[in-house]
Design an enzyme around this catalytic site. Structure first.
Site, PDB file in Angstrom:
ATOM      1  CG  HIS A   1      13.448 -27.075  33.927  1.00 19.23           C
ATOM      2  ND1 HIS A   1      12.269 -27.417  34.549  1.00 19.23           N
ATOM      3  CD2 HIS A   1      13.262 -27.308  32.603  1.00 19.23           C
ATOM      4  CE1 HIS A   1      11.404 -27.843  33.640  1.00 19.23           C
ATOM      5  NE2 HIS A   1      11.978 -27.790  32.454  1.00 19.23           N
TER       6      HIS A   1
ATOM      7  CB  SER B   1       8.803 -27.666  30.795  1.00 20.65           C
ATOM      8  OG  SER B   1       8.999 -28.934  31.356  1.00 20.65           O
TER       9      SER B   1
ATOM     10  CG  ASP C   1      11.066 -26.901  37.397  1.00 24.83           C
ATOM     11  OD1 ASP C   1      12.300 -26.955  37.278  1.00 24.83           O
ATOM     12  OD2 ASP C   1      10.290 -26.992  36.438  1.00 24.83           O
TER      13      ASP C   1
END
EC number: 3.4.21.-
Length: 692
Positions: A226, A386, A186
């Site tokens: 994120h 996600s 990520d």
């Protein structure tokens, strides 16, 4: 959207040499400083090229692939994949040969990375003019142009995945996943956040492209957003699914949430090398990203999965068929779509969760509360596939911690088996995708005890075949699964049946399109059947009599499925695979002009029976389900007319679909029944009862 911040022209070699002479040492040093990332550019002589010459391979043709979505393409950077048995020394020599031959033609190239350990090949920066040359090199299997991948994000979630028996004032899972390590590919992560502090190790791996735009300001809170949120969803102290799981993060997405296929490949290779150097318990890899379909990325996922690693990925947020994206389209990856608190597909503006046959199941993915990178105690709500994939990665970690010896096939089957069934409103999906998309929302198993004694099966749909008469579609099971039955489906009703056949040492399900048809699907029923010995018995079209018959004649073998295919275009009111248990062993019976195939298996304590549900007049859909404790292994139609579109299994229910009865001109003589074969293992069931 490239892997470097600017594009460079490719200079002819004579002109480049002349410029170097004119610039002199000072100019050369300045140019060297400006192009520091080009330190390995090669200028080779013809003699060096000749010295590396090898005999070309005959009878093989390498292919070129690129992303179908033009804005995501990264021309100028290519992954050269070599044949499977190619050694590292051969990979390096092939790369040098490419550089030498390119230099002879006046082109500069740079080898960015040589792959080994996961797949053989190398990453090269070069002009597209050299592709034809590269495709002809020895050992080359295929070449893929690099492309972009993207993060897929735009507390009801914990309650939703918890079985009722565990629900209380707060989420208390039966096992925290303490024996499992989760790798997260990520963005960077704020590792000192109270949710994940001490639970996440930030590795030194980083492979990201430059951010778009010269004025982009790298704020730490945005660079870490994120990854920090997903790490918290997987194993956060308060809002995490698997609170005991440890994590390792690899940075493959930049501050804008963008990465590359090549960077993801190198990250997967890093994990494989780490696995070899430091063997640990079960590994889960979370890939919360998506790009266009990539053959090489799917191949890398396959290699890693076959090395015992469980990969979980986001289906994608494009409100599209997940099979058009990678790694979501890789069969060895567990692909997760997103639902909201009402178990409905997540909508993200004009887009939303992806869907289709490549999705394994759905999970919570809207307004998910998790760690925020704004401060070490902040929380934030994010949405997307996600987040859904992070939930399933957490569930997988807990299941593997409870049963560390589970294979990928066993884990996937358990995830499907324990999911909430038929809770999603299918009207949200495009009409042609509804039958292909699983109506499953992930949930924790109520208990791991006794799960291993159940017969687990799942339904696998093929890609849609072409519309030509000879077109076929093939559905395959995972290596650890047994193909117990095969069926087919055509929206036009024009098909020539299906059959089970051996391919590469495994049985596959092949469906046949008919003249004037719009294409066909093959549907495989894939099951976990330890110590099974399965085979297919075929009866060719009968020369005389009313029908073709075949049964399991080997002692101890039971019938698990029937299939049938024919060469004529229209059998009229025919009898494709049906079961006749009366007076004889269960057998498959079909039209005299059709070939009939019986799937017969022998396994400890395996027993099967037939269930049939008919209706006096035709309807658009007829179903029959297996009882509690029995598992559906075969599904077919009786008697089956030209109006039958096909038969397929949905969870433990056999579904037979017909054309619209208001326009098909059906009569009562053409009534249809759904016929199910339901199986169980007496030996395993008794063992389960003893444990309970």
């Amino acid at each position: 959207m490239g892997t470097v911040s600017s594009r460079r022209s490719w200079w002819p070699l004579p002109l480049l040499l002349l410029l170097l002479l004119l610039l002199g040492p000072a100019g050369a040093r300045a140019q060297e400083d400006e192009d520091g990332d080009y330190e390995e550019l090669v200028l080779a002589l013809r003699s060096e090229e000749d010295g590396l010459a090898e005999a070309p391979e005959h009878g093989t043709t390498a292919t070129f692939h690129r992303c179908a979505k033009d804005p995501w393409r990264l021309p100028g950077t290519y992954v050269v994949v070599l044949k499977e048995e190619t050694h590292l020394s051969q990979s390096e020599r092939t790369a040098r040969r490419l550089q030498a031959q390119a230099a002879h033609r006046g082109y500069l190239t740079k080898i960015l990375h040589v792959f080994h350990g996961l797949l053989p090949g190398f990453l090269v920066k070069m002009s597209g003019d050299l592709l034809e040359l590269a495709l002809k090199l020895p050992h080359v299997d295929y070449i893929e142009e690099d492309s972009s991948v993207f993060a897929q994000s735009i507390p009801w979630n914990l309650e939703r995945i918890t079985p009722p028996r565990y629900r209380a004032d707060e989420y208390q899972p039966p096992d925290g996943g303490s024996l499992v390590e989760v790798y997260l590919l990520d963005t960077s992560i704020q590792s000192d956040h109270r949710e994940i502090e001490g639970r996440v190790m930030v590795t030194d791996f980083e492979n990201v492209p430059e951010e778009d735009g010269t004025r982009f300001h790298r704020q730490a809170s945005k660079c870490d957003s994120h990854g920090t949120h997903l790490a918290g969803v997987v194993s956060g102290r308060d809002a995490g699914v698997a609170k005991g799981a440890s994590m390792r993060s690899l940075r493959v997405l930049n501050c804008q949430g963008k990465g590359t296929v090549s960077g993801t490949l190198i990250g997967l290779e890093f994990i494989r090398k780490s696995q070899l150097v430091r063997p640990v318990g079960p590994l889960v890899v979370l890939l919360p990203l998506a790009g266009g379909y990539s053959r090489v990325l799917n191949a890398a996922c396959q290699r890693l999965a076959r090395a015992g690693v469980v990969l979980v990925t986001a289906a994608g947020n494009f409100r599209d068929d997940a099979c058009l994206y990678s790694p979501a389209s890789a069969p060895e990856v567990i692909t997760v779509g997103a639902t909201n608190a009402q178990d409905q597909p997540v909508t993200l503006g004009t887009l939303g969760t992806n869907f289709g046959r490549c999705v394994d199941l759905f999970a919570p993915g809207e307004d998910i509360i998790g760690a925020s990178s704004d401060c070490s105690t902040c929380f934030v709500s994010q949405s997307g596939t996600s987040q859904a994939a992070a939930h399933v990665a957490g569930i997988a970690a807990m299941m593997l911690s409870a049963e560390p010896e589970l294979t990928l096939a066993e884990l996937r089957q358990r995830l499907i088996h324990f999911s909430a069934k038929d809770v999603i409103n299918e009207a949200w999906f495009p009409e042609d995708q509804r039958v292909l998309t699983p109506n499953l929302v992930a949930a924790l198993p109520p208990s791991t005890h006794g799960a291993g004694w159940q017969l687990f099966c799942r339904t696998v749909w093929s890609a849609h075949s072409g519309p030509t008469r000879m077109a076929t579609a093939v559905a395959r099971c995972a290596p650890d699964e047994e193909l117990l039955s095969c069926s087919s489906f055509s929206r036009s009703g024009k098909r020539r049946g299906e059959r089970m056949e051996a391919q590469g040492g495994k049985l596959v399900c092949r469906a046949h399109n008919a003249f004037g048809g719009e294409g066909v699907y093959a549907i495989a029923r894939c099951c976990l059947l330890p110590q099974a010995n399965c085979s297919v018995h075929t009866a060719p079209p009968a020369e005389a009599g009313m029908g073709t018959r075949v049964h399991c004649h080997q002692q101890g073998h039971v019938l698990t499925g029937c299939s049938s295919h024919w060469e004529v275009e229209d059998l009229g009111t025919h009898k494709p695979p049906v079961l006749r248990p009366r007076g004889q062993p269960n057998q498959c019976v079909g039209h005299r002009e059709a070939s009939i195939h019986a799937s017969c298996c022998r396994a400890p304590g395996l027993e099967c029976k037939v269930k049939e549900h008919g209706i006096p007049a035709p309807q658009e859909q007829v179903t029959v389900a297996c009882e509690e404790g029995w598992t559906l292994t075969g599904c077919s139609a009786l008697p089956g007319t030209s109006h039958v579109l096909g038969a397929y299994a949905v969870d433990n229910t056999c579904v037979v679909r017909n054309r619209d009865v208001s326009t098909a001109g059906s009569t009562s003589e053409e009534a249809v029944a759904a016929v199910a074969i339901c199986c169980r293992s007496r030996h395993l069931a008794q063992a389960s009862q003893e444990l309970q």
